[in-house]
Design a protein around this motif. Structure first.
Motif, PDB file in Angstrom:
ATOM      1  N   PRO A 138       0.797  -1.248   0.000  1.00  0.00           N
ATOM      2  CA  PRO A 138       0.000   0.000   0.000  1.00  0.00           C
ATOM      3  C   PRO A 138       0.817   1.279   0.000  1.00  0.00           C
ATOM      4  CG  PRO A 138      -0.928  -1.593   1.553  1.00  0.00           C
ATOM      5  CD  PRO A 138       0.403  -2.138   1.111  1.00  0.00           C
ATOM      6  N   VAL A 139       2.042   1.265   0.547  1.00  0.00           N
ATOM      7  CA  VAL A 139       2.834   2.496   0.533  1.00  0.00           C
ATOM      8  C   VAL A 139       4.006   2.373  -0.450  1.00  0.00           C
ATOM      9  CG1 VAL A 139       4.203   4.111   1.897  1.00  0.00           C
ATOM     10  CG2 VAL A 139       2.099   3.162   2.845  1.00  0.00           C
ATOM     11  N   ALA A 140       5.004   1.586  -0.113  1.00  0.00           N
ATOM     12  CA  ALA A 140       6.204   1.542  -0.958  1.00  0.00           C
ATOM     13  C   ALA A 140       5.872   1.020  -2.357  1.00  0.00           C
ATOM     14  CB  ALA A 140       7.277   0.668  -0.300  1.00  0.00           C
ATOM     15  N   GLY A 141       5.113  -0.065  -2.414  1.00  0.00           N
ATOM     16  CA  GLY A 141       4.799  -0.647  -3.715  1.00  0.00           C
ATOM     17  C   GLY A 141       3.972   0.296  -4.576  1.00  0.00           C
ATOM     18  N   LEU A 142       2.902   0.820  -4.001  1.00  0.00           N
ATOM     19  CA  LEU A 142       2.023   1.677  -4.795  1.00  0.00           C
ATOM     20  C   LEU A 142       2.728   2.969  -5.219  1.00  0.00           C
ATOM     21  CD1 LEU A 142      -0.659   2.328  -6.083  1.00  0.00           C
ATOM     22  CD2 LEU A 142      -1.481   3.156  -3.887  1.00  0.00           C
ATOM     23  N   THR A 143       3.603   3.495  -4.382  1.00  0.00           N
ATOM     24  CA  THR A 143       4.319   4.713  -4.772  1.00  0.00           C
ATOM     25  C   THR A 143       5.106   4.497  -6.065  1.00  0.00           C
ATOM     26  OG1 THR A 143       4.476   5.437  -2.480  1.00  0.00           O
ATOM     27  CG2 THR A 143       6.047   6.394  -4.033  1.00  0.00           C
ATOM     28  N   ALA A 144       5.825   3.389  -6.129  1.00  0.00           N
ATOM     29  CA  ALA A 144       6.606   3.101  -7.341  1.00  0.00           C
ATOM     30  C   ALA A 144       5.683   2.866  -8.542  1.00  0.00           C
ATOM     31  CB  ALA A 144       7.499   1.890  -7.101  1.00  0.00           C
ATOM     32  N   TRP A 145       4.611   2.116  -8.332  1.00  0.00           N
ATOM     33  CA  TRP A 145       3.649   1.848  -9.410  1.00  0.00           C
ATOM     34  C   TRP A 145       2.978   3.138  -9.887  1.00  0.00           C
ATOM     35  CZ3 TRP A 145       1.946  -2.287 -12.307  1.00  0.00           C
ATOM     36  CH2 TRP A 145       0.735  -2.147 -12.975  1.00  0.00           C
ATOM     37  N   PHE A 146       2.562   3.956  -8.942  1.00  0.00           N
ATOM     38  CA  PHE A 146       1.840   5.183  -9.304  1.00  0.00           C
ATOM     39  C   PHE A 146       2.746   6.105 -10.127  1.00  0.00           C
ATOM     40  CE2 PHE A 146      -0.778   8.981  -8.469  1.00  0.00           C
ATOM     41  CZ  PHE A 146      -2.034   8.435  -8.652  1.00  0.00           C
ATOM     42  N   ALA A 147       4.003   6.213  -9.699  1.00  0.00           N
ATOM     43  CA  ALA A 147       4.937   7.081 -10.427  1.00  0.00           C
ATOM     44  C   ALA A 147       5.230   6.530 -11.823  1.00  0.00           C
ATOM     45  CB  ALA A 147       6.238   7.227  -9.641  1.00  0.00           C
ATOM     46  N   LEU A 148       5.588   5.269 -11.892  1.00  0.00           N
ATOM     47  CA  LEU A 148       6.049   4.714 -13.165  1.00  0.00           C
ATOM     48  C   LEU A 148       4.909   4.399 -14.118  1.00  0.00           C
ATOM     49  CD1 LEU A 148       8.817   2.237 -11.932  1.00  0.00           C
ATOM     50  CD2 LEU A 148       9.157   4.419 -13.125  1.00  0.00           C
ATOM     51  N   ILE A 149       3.799   3.896 -13.590  1.00  0.00           N
ATOM     52  CA  ILE A 149       2.759   3.349 -14.470  1.00  0.00           C
ATOM     53  C   ILE A 149       1.545   4.274 -14.543  1.00  0.00           C
ATOM     54  CG2 ILE A 149       1.364   1.314 -14.957  1.00  0.00           C
ATOM     55  CD1 ILE A 149       4.492   0.975 -15.022  1.00  0.00           C
ATOM     56  N   GLU A 150       0.956   4.623 -13.398  1.00  0.00           N
ATOM     57  CA  GLU A 150      -0.271   5.430 -13.451  1.00  0.00           C
ATOM     58  C   GLU A 150       0.034   6.829 -13.999  1.00  0.00           C
ATOM     59  OE1 GLU A 150      -3.336   4.439 -12.859  1.00  0.00           O
ATOM     60  OE2 GLU A 150      -4.298   6.385 -13.071  1.00  0.00           O
ATOM     61  N   ARG A 151       1.065   7.469 -13.485  1.00  0.00           N
ATOM     62  CA  ARG A 151       1.437   8.780 -13.997  1.00  0.00           C
ATOM     63  C   ARG A 151       2.386   8.666 -15.193  1.00  0.00           C
ATOM     64  NH1 ARG A 151      -2.453  10.783 -11.950  1.00  0.00           N
ATOM     65  NH2 ARG A 151      -2.499  11.874  -9.966  1.00  0.00           N
ATOM     66  N   GLY A 152       3.261   7.675 -15.183  1.00  0.00           N
ATOM     67  CA  GLY A 152       4.372   7.655 -16.141  1.00  0.00           C
ATOM     68  C   GLY A 152       4.123   6.850 -17.395  1.00  0.00           C
ATOM     69  N   THR A 153       3.065   6.010 -17.405  1.00  0.00           N
ATOM     70  CA  THR A 153       2.770   5.168 -18.574  1.00  0.00           C
ATOM     71  C   THR A 153       4.043   4.638 -19.220  1.00  0.00           C
ATOM     72  OG1 THR A 153       2.666   7.055 -20.097  1.00  0.00           O
ATOM     73  CG2 THR A 153       0.607   6.367 -19.058  1.00  0.00           C
TER      74      THR A 153
END
Lengths: 337, 337, 337, 337
Positions: B144-159
């Motif tokens: 919920p914190v470390a994992g999602l932060t990396a995912w959100f940056a790279l994938i949700e925002r970064g496509t």
């Protein structure tokens, strides 16, 4: 033909010269220049080449309107007589710009490429865009740099929509276009300046709210005018530590377009609101040809008239540069009879 | 039930207590907590509340995996027995986060909201996400914190897409997920660290290139490994003036996700490459529930296993915190028998 | 209190009834309804439930403006007296809608959820949005369905910009909002209709060009008005085989928002121009709460006034429905004294 | 040099001829062709020119790998000896394609532009892209059409992410690349076909689930494999009324890329799920040069190997075309010694 050129750095070394009218090669067109508008960049190029070594004689000028005078073999995008404007970074058609991480591209007119302060130019036909029908040459000459920068930031990158709030810092060339373009899209516009007189003129141009940064805390004023929502899009035209104040003023999920560097080449700002509000911060260096074509359509549709402070004759370039030094409200244009 | 709580700031004031098992109200569920993973934020909350006044007793902890033990009236998203994980900012479902320019929202578990270091929790059912089937509770608690932060940056925002280059700074919790998520999408991954031993482990985890920032100029090394293209996406996990080096290393039209603040709360960097390369700089503070659900699907599909340095029993929280201080390679997890 | 309800399918079975004023539970608010606007959907729901089994008595109506009359425990988004409007699909806050491939969500007011044709409603506070200050209740009641549909298509999905060309098919409720929203963003607007009188009114409302589809080939007329560029965004309000004509008329990389189904539930069109021009075709079923909030801001900023054909008293619902049948130019509104 | 050309429509009129090796003009390069891969389009061009009048002799072929044999004046993008591949629509560098609503652009190799079935070609240097280092010439020749089409749909337009589900219809050239590209990004892949043997091979290539459309209702099978979520991205390779089934199978807010037209040039489908699920439907006709460059990087990073059914010598073009008719699993390549 006549042209202006430097034979060394410094405004004193800017001289009018004469040269033969060039001939267009394959894929090129000859343009009869009608008007050139001045930008802060021209001032800096004349002063010291902005750090890049110039080969003299060097003609400054990046913004041009004129008409097609002759076509080279295979040049098919225009006909003789078409009114055209220049593009600032001619190779950038759409999508991503050229260059790489180590050496970003800055291949622009009046810099790495020759400038436009001449009676005639020869350029590849892909370097030009059709001028708006609703503007005269002087007005049209203000679009390729100052106009497109504001459009690219707000519309191409920013996808501005009605009801959003745009914060415009100052009343320079990009700022005034920012006001007009934002109003054209139904946005609320807040303008900051240190001059009450310029703020009055900004209001007359369409600004919704104005803030005198000498007499008010402008970030607090933005909170006030937006009921704490903040500015959805900020044209950061000051730079340096001012970026930190823009981060304070920006809305949640907003956007800060970094354009101007008046207060220094080193940007700084606080990280915590950057994390919590998650705005996009993106530098904007003018824009691509397709966006300029889009902007021209928008101008003809909506009757946007660029603000011109004063027009000068071709021989009066020194006076025009001096007028630019005084911080005009509107563009300074040099017209060629 | 048992829980850990502070009765004043400071790790010495963290005590295990007992309390009655709470009962779920309408729309709520009772969760039996199985594992909690530690984050840098927990260390800071225990030390000084990160500047926000805490009301004691205060339970820290933001990251949790467990199972649904009872349902309140109308709680329909889960059944008893379902394995679940927490969401860090529970009100943020999708799209834009809450808050405004003046007061950004930071309504997160183990901060403005109660923490998860307890045997049982009661939360609204909308605050939970189904746990991945392929992970055990300790592994799931790291998402919920470390994992999602990396995912959100790279994938949700970064496509992110295959063939792009991701630069990961350091080997903390977000960094290791960054390596794994980037590799899952076919990207090239470059990792910087001051520890050769950690770089060896990063390479074993999938990093394509590693750079020891004590022995190499890491920006030059990025140029070298990318043939001057630069890094398409940088996870800025250092902060402060390091942002300036990230701006030097980023590709044209790339992206810098500002996440970590180890070197200070004031970011700074040069404006000229920001203008010419026009990267997006965006702060990332974890992410929303929909993205966490997407990430869970990606984990089950691809068999990603979070890196865990060591698992501790519930009573061993002080030892777990001490292990966190030592800069582990992988998450520190507290499990509840 | 009074309310309108069906006790069986068919307009003849629509009767006014009385019921006790409901009380708001936890998180809910009591709304005093001031105005309801009618939509084509209401006509269909009354006729046959649109294929879904209704449980009688059933109150129709999806579009409402009113004021907060009482607050349930913990309902914190509004104060008593606040003017509010409804949201059509109440659970959809931002981002992606609910449901899945097999069973898409259609949980909307006046359908799966109770309708709004009553003097009072109780709803969760998250189902409401603040009404624009610049509109009266009758005007405000037209926003949640017809207004938001046009906004969501053109702005939230379509990111319309000045200078683009929008084609609006017909002069129904969504169409008229489409004209106004497009003009608010500086776009060129082309309207098609079979009625010259309605086209005159569309022009008075801001349409740039109008096309009588009975006397002109409308696709050719779009080519003519855009110099073959085509329409950047088409509001497909006819459906059926008309989609094929929209594909012919759309610009390269344009967008077709499929909204209306007057000519049938089966869409069809040619594949080759779909491949070569690569427009986006996307269905739009109203939109989410965040977009409605954005739209409200845009209305207050720009003074958009919804077009109302006529207002009826609460008791005159049958006459209002009959007026809707006649194809009004503007919304039909029922007001509650 | 040798080349293949038609002197009239029909495969019987395809003859090998000889011609002088052409010389590169300014900005052009001479390419020694090493391999050409066949596409369905070549079959149609040979049969009837796809409705466009051909001027004979006409060389077919759109997909080529080779090496730079000589440089014209000013051709600076490549050096002699560089391995290169062609671009299908050479003028399309990035962003939006050319053409307008009335006359979309289809200026492609082996159609409006000359084809590549020759020992040598002269083309502008901007028409070429560096070949992947990890592929031989036969493999590299399959990228510019079939490979890029799948990449452009899934990645450039579709921004696919790990954990999403891609549905691939059939096992043609684009389909097989679709499987490989989706797997490279961590997606779940479902493949439909009427051949169990081909489905076995699709599974060996990485497909997660396979559906025999002769023995199963494929839409129901998609629901089953995704627990009713549906397919996030569908490569619509059949066309006609099959689009309606794809609309049934697509996830909420998913994407359907319309590529293939095997079942007819008229697409059709139901409007109601299109509205409620709001997927994007977008035609894809190959893609631009920048995306092909991105794809080449992804191939070298991830070791993707195009599936080749069989390679033929240059003189065996008729046998190669006959092999294509049989519905191969993998590309048919013609190599030039």
């Amino acid at each position: 033909m006549k042209l202006w050129a430097l034979n060394d750095y410094g405004r004193a070394n800017l001289r009018q010269r004469s040269a033969p009218i060039p001939e267009p090669g394959p894929g090129e067109v000859l343009v009869k220049v009608a008007a050139v508008s001045l930008n802060h960049r021209d001032i800096m190029m004349v002063a010291d080449g902005m750090g890049a070594p110039l080969s003299f004689p060097f003609s400054p000028g990046s913004d041009m309107a004129g008409s097609v005078a002759a076509l080279g073999e295979g040049a098919a995008r225009f006909s003789v007589g078409d009114r055209v404007i220049s593009t600032f970074m001619p190779g950038w058609i759409d999508g991503r710009t050229a260059g790489n991480a180590r050496t970003p591209s800055y291949r622009a007119l009046g810099g790495e490429l020759p400038g436009v302060l001449a009676e005639y130019l020869v350029v590849p036909d892909g370097w030009l865009v059709r001028a708006p029908q609703s503007l005269d040459d002087g007005e049209a000459s203000t679009l390729p740099v100052a106009g497109l920068t504001a459009w690219f930031a707000l519309i191409e990158r920013g996808t501005l929509r009605a009801g959003e709030t745009v914060l415009v810092q100052g009343t320079g060339g990009v700022a005034l276009f920012g006001i007009q373009i934002a109003r054209m899209h139904g946005a609320t516009v807040i303008v900051t300046s240190g001059s009450s007189e310029k703020l009055d003129r900004a209001k007359a141009l369409g600004a919704t709210y104005v803030i005198n940064r000498h007499t008010e805390d402008w970030v607090e004023a933005v909170y006030h005018h937006t009921r704490d929502h903040g500015a959805d899009h900020i044209l950061e035209l000051i730079g340096g530590a001012n970026l930190g104040r823009s981060i304070a003023a920006v809305a949640v999920a907003g956007r800060i377009s970094v354009i101007g560097l008046l207060e220094g080449l080193e940007l700084s700002g606080p990280a915590v609101p950057l994390l919590l509000k998650s705005p996009v911060i993106q530098g904007v260096a003018v824009g691509h040809r397709r966006a300029l074509e889009d902007f021209v359509l928008a101008i003809d549709r909506n009757g946007l008239k660029p603000v011109i402070q004063r027009r000068y004759g071709f021989d009066a370039l020194p006076e025009a540069l001096a007028a630019f030094d005084c911080g005009p409200f509107g563009k300074i244009v040099v017209e060629i009879a």
